[in-house]
Design a protein around this motif. Structure first.
Motif, PDB file in Angstrom:
ATOM      1  N   SER A 188       0.966  -1.532   0.059  1.00  0.00           N
ATOM      2  CA  SER A 188      -0.543   0.273  -0.335  1.00  0.00           C
ATOM      3  C   SER A 188       0.867   0.917  -0.228  1.00  0.00           C
ATOM      4  O   SER A 188       0.377   2.267  -0.456  1.00  0.00           O
ATOM      5  N   GLN A 232      -5.051   2.017  -2.306  1.00  0.00           N
ATOM      6  CA  GLN A 232      -5.616   2.214  -1.066  1.00  0.00           C
ATOM      7  C   GLN A 232      -6.696   4.030  -1.387  1.00  0.00           C
ATOM      8  O   GLN A 232      -7.214   4.759  -0.626  1.00  0.00           O
ATOM      9  N   ARG A 246      -4.653   6.441  -2.869  1.00  0.00           N
ATOM     10  CA  ARG A 246      -4.475   7.636  -2.456  1.00  0.00           C
ATOM     11  C   ARG A 246      -2.634   8.203  -3.587  1.00  0.00           C
ATOM     12  O   ARG A 246      -2.884   6.813  -4.257  1.00  0.00           O
ATOM     13  N   GLY A 282      -0.795   6.310   1.055  1.00  0.00           N
ATOM     14  CA  GLY A 282      -1.431   4.923   1.513  1.00  0.00           C
ATOM     15  C   GLY A 282      -0.907   3.945   2.758  1.00  0.00           C
ATOM     16  O   GLY A 282      -1.770   3.053   2.777  1.00  0.00           O
ATOM     17  N   SER A 336      -3.973   4.656   5.585  1.00  0.00           N
ATOM     18  CA  SER A 336      -4.946   4.047   5.161  1.00  0.00           C
ATOM     19  C   SER A 336      -4.921   2.305   5.305  1.00  0.00           C
ATOM     20  O   SER A 336      -5.995   1.921   5.922  1.00  0.00           O
ATOM     21  N   SER A 337      -3.868   2.663   4.180  1.00  0.00           N
ATOM     22  CA  SER A 337      -3.710   0.167   4.733  1.00  0.00           C
ATOM     23  C   SER A 337      -3.264   0.182   6.591  1.00  0.00           C
ATOM     24  O   SER A 337      -4.334  -0.567   7.243  1.00  0.00           O
ATOM     25  N   GLY A 344      -7.437   0.270   8.133  1.00  0.00           N
ATOM     26  CA  GLY A 344      -7.998  -1.036   7.367  1.00  0.00           C
ATOM     27  C   GLY A 344      -7.500  -1.982   8.168  1.00  0.00           C
ATOM     28  O   GLY A 344      -8.078  -3.053   8.353  1.00  0.00           O
ATOM     29  N   GLY A 370      -8.246  -1.563   2.899  1.00  0.00           N
ATOM     30  CA  GLY A 370      -8.526  -0.005   4.065  1.00  0.00           C
ATOM     31  C   GLY A 370      -9.864  -0.533   4.841  1.00  0.00           C
ATOM     32  O   GLY A 370     -10.238  -1.230   4.034  1.00  0.00           O
ATOM     33  N   TRP A 371     -10.102   0.439   4.851  1.00  0.00           N
ATOM     34  CA  TRP A 371     -11.388   0.071   5.967  1.00  0.00           C
ATOM     35  C   TRP A 371     -13.170  -0.023   5.912  1.00  0.00           C
ATOM     36  O   TRP A 371     -13.569  -0.723   6.496  1.00  0.00           O
TER      37      TRP A 371
END
Length: 258
Positions: free
Chosen positions: A136, A143, A145, A151, A154-155, A158, A198-199
């Motif tokens: 990521s 992600q 991004r 990235g 964000s990873s 998640g 990601g989430w």
């Protein structure tokens, strides 16, 4: 020609996945000893270890003792080859292809192990989390991004969100049913998937996987009278689907959330 080569390389990698699937739940090394027949222990020669072809030539039996070779070996090789080919057709040679091959290969191995043993080994999920973070950062577009740091963050979100969702669900389930309702391996698996997706992706996998598992759960409950099923394969199936089509789903459901 490229497609044939990619399928072949995928099948070869599937042969390695078979080694992991057989040995990791038994706490055995995936490096040594060399591949051998589980029954007679005879080392397998290179010409009997060619993915798919050797299985067909040997008619699914060991050359020495004629013990049957599980169909799982050739199916894994075929599935792995198909994964490589399909991801290339879908993403061409890109970061999405590299990350997809990585994620799908781990998900395939974990799914088969879970079906066979009810076990999701940490030796696959923890490195998978790390690879999700690294890829990521290297390919922040995974992600949604642009910068490597965005990235990575964000990873990481998640990863934490994926694990937390199932952890909380498991705790609540334990209180309601007075027994373990969610295995620790499932929690780590969704955390790994969240590191790649990601989430938002982890959240959708959480909701989609029980739907995918419902037919088998009903069959096991009312036909075989079994109370539990391996949940990992359905997390994996939902995760694979979200990897392929997640952008469309996430943009539709979370249009203003980045």
């Amino acid at each position: 020609m490229i497609g044939f080569l990619l399928f072949s390389w995928g099948a070869i990698f599937g042969s390695f996945l078979n080694v992991c699937i057989h040995r990791l739940p038994r706490d055995q090394s995936i490096v040594t000893p060399r591949s051998h027949c589980p029954k007679c222990k005879t080392p397998i020669q290179w010409y009997d270890n060619v993915p798919i072809i050797s299985y067909l030539v040997l008619r699914g039996k060991c050359r020495e003792c004629h013990a049957p070779i599980s169909w799982r070996y050739v199916v894994t090789e075929i599935l792995s080859g198909c994964v490589w080919l399909f991801l290339w057709l879908h993403f061409d040679f890109s970061g999405w292809f590299i990350a997809g091959v990585t994620l799908f290969s781990i998900l395939l191995a974990l799914s088969i192990i879970d079906f066979e043993t009810g076990y999701l080994p940490d030796v696959l999920t923890f490195p998978g989390m790390g690879l999700g973070l690294i890829l990521s950062a290297a390919y922040p577009a995974l992600q949604g991004r642009e910068g490597w740091f965005d990235g990575l963050i964000s990873s990481g979100i998640g990863l934490v969100a994926g694990g937390a969702i199932l952890l909380v669900t498991g705790v609540i389930g334990n209180l309601i049913f007075k027994k373990e309702s969610m295995g620790g391996g499932d929690i780590k698996l969704l955390a790994m998937i969240g590191a790649f997706l990601g989430w938002q992706g982890a959240l959708l996998v959480f909701f989609l996987s029980p739907i995918a598992a419902l037919p088998l759960a009903l069959y096991e409950r009312y036909v075989r009278k079994e109370e539990t099923i391996p949940f990992g394969p359905f997390l994996a199936l939902a995760g694979a689907g979200m990897y392929l089509f997640g952008d469309t789903v996430v943009n539709f459901l979370f249009p203003t959330i980045t």
